[in-house]
Scaffold this motif. Sequence first.
Motif, PDB file in Angstrom:
ATOM      1  N   GLU A 174       0.841  -1.169  -0.063  1.00 56.87           N
ATOM      2  CA  GLU A 174       0.106   0.004   0.128  1.00 56.87           C
ATOM      3  C   GLU A 174       0.936   1.282  -0.013  1.00 56.87           C
ATOM      4  O   GLU A 174       1.982   1.226   0.696  1.00 56.87           O
ATOM      5  CB  GLU A 174      -0.957   0.008   1.222  1.00 56.87           C
ATOM      6  CG  GLU A 174      -1.646   1.312   1.427  1.00 56.87           C
ATOM      7  CD  GLU A 174      -2.496   1.120   2.699  1.00 56.87           C
ATOM      8  OE1 GLU A 174      -2.735  -0.107   3.352  1.00 56.87           O
ATOM      9  OE2 GLU A 174      -3.009   2.282   3.008  1.00 56.87           O
ATOM     10  N   THR A 185       5.041   9.796  -5.021  1.00 56.97           N
ATOM     11  CA  THR A 185       4.382   8.698  -5.691  1.00 56.97           C
ATOM     12  C   THR A 185       5.546   7.627  -5.638  1.00 56.97           C
ATOM     13  O   THR A 185       6.698   7.936  -5.432  1.00 56.97           O
ATOM     14  CB  THR A 185       4.260   8.803  -7.168  1.00 56.97           C
ATOM     15  OG1 THR A 185       5.105   9.256  -8.057  1.00 56.97           O
ATOM     16  CG2 THR A 185       3.105   9.660  -7.440  1.00 56.97           C
ATOM     17  N   TRP A 210       4.392   1.826 -13.472  1.00 54.60           N
ATOM     18  CA  TRP A 210       3.153   2.317 -12.953  1.00 54.60           C
ATOM     19  C   TRP A 210       3.790   3.518 -11.896  1.00 54.60           C
ATOM     20  O   TRP A 210       4.788   3.478 -11.168  1.00 54.60           O
ATOM     21  CB  TRP A 210       2.621   1.571 -11.806  1.00 54.60           C
ATOM     22  CG  TRP A 210       1.834   0.176 -12.505  1.00 54.60           C
ATOM     23  CD1 TRP A 210       0.473   0.299 -12.509  1.00 54.60           C
ATOM     24  CD2 TRP A 210       2.264  -0.929 -12.916  1.00 54.60           C
ATOM     25  NE1 TRP A 210      -0.044  -0.938 -13.034  1.00 54.60           N
ATOM     26  CE2 TRP A 210       1.119  -1.762 -13.372  1.00 54.60           C
ATOM     27  CE3 TRP A 210       3.669  -1.536 -12.984  1.00 54.60           C
ATOM     28  CZ2 TRP A 210       1.468  -2.899 -13.981  1.00 54.60           C
ATOM     29  CZ3 TRP A 210       3.691  -2.906 -13.429  1.00 54.60           C
ATOM     30  CH2 TRP A 210       2.618  -3.511 -13.975  1.00 54.60           C
ATOM     31  N   LEU A 234       2.318   5.238  -8.515  1.00 49.90           N
ATOM     32  CA  LEU A 234       1.373   4.891  -7.558  1.00 49.90           C
ATOM     33  C   LEU A 234       1.241   6.111  -6.524  1.00 49.90           C
ATOM     34  O   LEU A 234       2.233   6.252  -5.705  1.00 49.90           O
ATOM     35  CB  LEU A 234       1.425   3.601  -7.126  1.00 49.90           C
ATOM     36  CG  LEU A 234       1.537   2.319  -8.120  1.00 49.90           C
ATOM     37  CD1 LEU A 234       1.799   1.148  -7.338  1.00 49.90           C
ATOM     38  CD2 LEU A 234       0.228   2.466  -8.581  1.00 49.90           C
ATOM     39  N   SER A 279      -3.055   3.699  -3.289  1.00 52.34           N
ATOM     40  CA  SER A 279      -2.986   2.819  -4.326  1.00 52.34           C
ATOM     41  C   SER A 279      -2.398   1.504  -3.520  1.00 52.34           C
ATOM     42  O   SER A 279      -1.714   1.439  -2.554  1.00 52.34           O
ATOM     43  CB  SER A 279      -1.961   3.140  -5.309  1.00 52.34           C
ATOM     44  OG  SER A 279      -2.315   4.221  -6.040  1.00 52.34           O
ATOM     45  N   ARG A 280      -2.829   0.267  -4.156  1.00 47.74           N
ATOM     46  CA  ARG A 280      -2.427  -0.935  -3.725  1.00 47.74           C
ATOM     47  C   ARG A 280      -1.587  -1.703  -4.932  1.00 47.74           C
ATOM     48  O   ARG A 280      -2.224  -1.592  -6.169  1.00 47.74           O
ATOM     49  CB  ARG A 280      -3.442  -1.666  -2.977  1.00 47.74           C
ATOM     50  CG  ARG A 280      -3.938  -1.143  -1.967  1.00 47.74           C
ATOM     51  CD  ARG A 280      -4.944  -2.000  -0.928  1.00 47.74           C
ATOM     52  NE  ARG A 280      -5.340  -1.045  -0.131  1.00 47.74           N
ATOM     53  CZ  ARG A 280      -6.312  -1.354   0.661  1.00 47.74           C
ATOM     54  NH1 ARG A 280      -7.255  -2.217   0.403  1.00 47.74           N
ATOM     55  NH2 ARG A 280      -6.662  -0.557   1.743  1.00 47.74           N
ATOM     56  N   ALA A 288      -1.459  -3.708 -10.176  1.00 47.34           N
ATOM     57  CA  ALA A 288      -2.070  -2.804  -9.236  1.00 47.34           C
ATOM     58  C   ALA A 288      -3.517  -3.416  -8.948  1.00 47.34           C
ATOM     59  O   ALA A 288      -4.208  -3.932  -9.659  1.00 47.34           O
ATOM     60  CB  ALA A 288      -2.398  -1.299  -9.797  1.00 47.34           C
ATOM     61  N   HIS A 315      -5.884  -2.071  -6.475  1.00 44.75           N
ATOM     62  CA  HIS A 315      -6.872  -1.093  -6.182  1.00 44.75           C
ATOM     63  C   HIS A 315      -7.774  -0.895  -7.456  1.00 44.75           C
ATOM     64  O   HIS A 315      -7.640   0.073  -8.307  1.00 44.75           O
ATOM     65  CB  HIS A 315      -6.302   0.178  -6.021  1.00 44.75           C
ATOM     66  CG  HIS A 315      -7.089   1.165  -5.209  1.00 44.75           C
ATOM     67  ND1 HIS A 315      -6.615   2.386  -4.849  1.00 44.75           N
ATOM     68  CD2 HIS A 315      -8.300   1.142  -4.949  1.00 44.75           C
ATOM     69  CE1 HIS A 315      -7.496   2.930  -4.265  1.00 44.75           C
ATOM     70  NE2 HIS A 315      -8.626   2.259  -4.319  1.00 44.75           N
ATOM     71  N   ALA A 349      -9.442   2.138  -8.948  1.00 44.82           N
ATOM     72  CA  ALA A 349      -8.516   3.034  -9.581  1.00 44.82           C
ATOM     73  C   ALA A 349      -7.871   2.818 -10.682  1.00 44.82           C
ATOM     74  O   ALA A 349      -6.960   3.670 -11.316  1.00 44.82           O
ATOM     75  CB  ALA A 349      -7.587   3.658  -8.187  1.00 44.82           C
ATOM     76  N   PHE A 350      -7.849   1.341 -11.092  1.00 47.49           N
ATOM     77  CA  PHE A 350      -7.003   0.899 -12.290  1.00 47.49           C
ATOM     78  C   PHE A 350      -7.916   0.061 -12.987  1.00 47.49           C
ATOM     79  O   PHE A 350      -7.473  -1.181 -13.510  1.00 47.49           O
ATOM     80  CB  PHE A 350      -5.769   0.061 -11.821  1.00 47.49           C
ATOM     81  CG  PHE A 350      -4.639   0.931 -11.760  1.00 47.49           C
ATOM     82  CD1 PHE A 350      -3.737   1.340 -12.386  1.00 47.49           C
ATOM     83  CD2 PHE A 350      -4.355   1.271 -10.262  1.00 47.49           C
ATOM     84  CE1 PHE A 350      -2.704   1.959 -12.517  1.00 47.49           C
ATOM     85  CE2 PHE A 350      -3.214   2.319  -9.996  1.00 47.49           C
ATOM     86  CZ  PHE A 350      -2.339   2.757 -11.202  1.00 47.49           C
ATOM     87  N   ARG A 371      -1.669   8.807 -10.588  1.00 46.41           N
ATOM     88  CA  ARG A 371      -2.010   7.302 -10.399  1.00 46.41           C
ATOM     89  C   ARG A 371      -1.991   6.790 -12.020  1.00 46.41           C
ATOM     90  O   ARG A 371      -3.079   7.077 -12.408  1.00 46.41           O
ATOM     91  CB  ARG A 371      -3.009   6.933  -9.711  1.00 46.41           C
ATOM     92  CG  ARG A 371      -3.421   5.793  -9.357  1.00 46.41           C
ATOM     93  CD  ARG A 371      -4.689   5.490  -8.869  1.00 46.41           C
ATOM     94  NE  ARG A 371      -5.287   6.292  -7.715  1.00 46.41           N
ATOM     95  CZ  ARG A 371      -4.999   5.771  -6.574  1.00 46.41           C
ATOM     96  NH1 ARG A 371      -4.571   4.777  -6.287  1.00 46.41           N
ATOM     97  NH2 ARG A 371      -5.533   6.673  -5.698  1.00 46.41           N
TER      98      ARG A 371
END
Lengths: 269, 269
Positions: A200, A206, A237, A239, A243-244, A252, A254, A257-258, B230
């Motif tokens: 996480e 970022t 990426w 992030l 974000s995960r 990714a 999450h 978000a992706f 992101r």
Amino acid sequence: MIGGHEEPRGEILARFGDMVQKGQAIALLTLATEEPQAAFQRYRENFRHLGVPVVRHIDARTREDCSDEQGVRILEEAGGIFFTGGDQLRITSVLGGTPYEDALRRAHLRGAAIGGTSAGASAMSATMLVGGADEESARRGTVRMCPGLGLLRDAVVDQHFAQRGRINRLLAALAQNPGTLGIGIDEDTAVLVRPDEEMEILGSGTVTVLDARGAYVGDASEAAVDVPLRLGPVALWALPQGSRFDLGRRMATHNDAFPGQHSEVPASR
Amino acid sequence: MIGGHEEPRGEILARFGDMVQKGQAIALLTLATEEPQAAFQRYRENFRHLGVPVVRHIDARTREDCSDEQGVRILEEAGGIFFTGGDQLRITSVLGGTPYEDALRRAHLRGAAIGGTSAGASAMSATMLVGGADEESARRGTVRMCPGLGLLRDAVVDQHFAQRGRINRLLAALAQNPGTLGIGIDEDTAVLVRPDEEMEILGSGTVTVLDARGAYVGDASEAAVDVPLRLGPVALWALPQGSRFDLGRRMATHNDAFPGQHSEVPASR
């Protein structure tokens, strides 16, 4: 793992404090810095302010220091173990192969929170980035690595990432083993890796993740030292906080978000 | 397009000179620099040394200057047109919409070699990168762009790329339009774009190519200005001297050197 220069009493250190169970202490290792007492005072005040009343200083400076029985006991009882910044080679060269390192690994296995900033973040991986040219064209063999503490497998961690223009030295590391994931952490930014290998992102910057498994990486032989890199396509990426990323599946996770990451990569590539 | 600080009499300028037909001149535009005379003297000596005897100075400094009939004639007759470094906004704000710009476009269509270094490279694309934070975490909306000279479509060019840690500002540009290819050129490094849209890499550094078409890029709306990016996965190539990349098909075309690029990208991504 924090990319350096985290806010002293900000969200990142607070999250680390939250992972320490009530009644347990944080053991602070100041091996990397040349000013261990000042670093200890600073982090003790920060963690106290964030709700962890007991921070114990492990002021090891030599390999001999790392057999001290009281220090081993502190590590064994700690709810969290934190490495300050400085020079990561001072961490591995002093700690490696000592009773302190054994205690650190046992603490990791029993689920203690293990953290570090800057050099203390780099040292976590099985192979540690030692140095290399910042802000230069990507060249083979110019990045220096050595065995790290081995708490994070199959990844190489770099820190102060955006601030020092380090993407090319991380790419040079991946060109030598594309099976390793590259994790570049900006200042005041952190990755929290859970036991299930999901990470996480925390903090204001970022984290740059680089996966070169699908890439051509060229001739990495000794003969090709110091020639410019030829590699690609590497998956990248960026992030931010919240974000995960699944280190095992390398994606990714999450998903809100992706949504696009499962789409086809253009066939022409 | 040169990433700045090219070797004065090295391979890159020599290749530019080679593209100029015998008996034809190079027209040198010094719009970007605050020292136009010194820049002209320097490049004239360099190009003479490299076998192009006639270098003609187009010393335009204002929009009015850019209607000069003699200057238009020089551009129409030139075998090569070269832009020095400096501030790219001085190129577009002075040249845009003038008879000189018309003459430049006609020269491009008839196959004259058009080149530039640093600011002179950035100005070539349809949308030009003006500024943004170097060596910072990737943030939305912090990159500034404006219409460029439009000789290169569907790409945004950045220069001094590794030396100034600029990948995040280029990613921020791509997040606003993932259909645009990102081309980051290191110092003493150049891309030569042919009429068939294949580009060749020259010089001592590398060119970083970023293709975000397959990436999730998140909320690029005005509401999201200055929040961390992101995005991912972005395809990244690092390309040294001798590499070739097809801008239309977006793949490295020097197949001997990129045998792996047709392999499957890991399905888990």
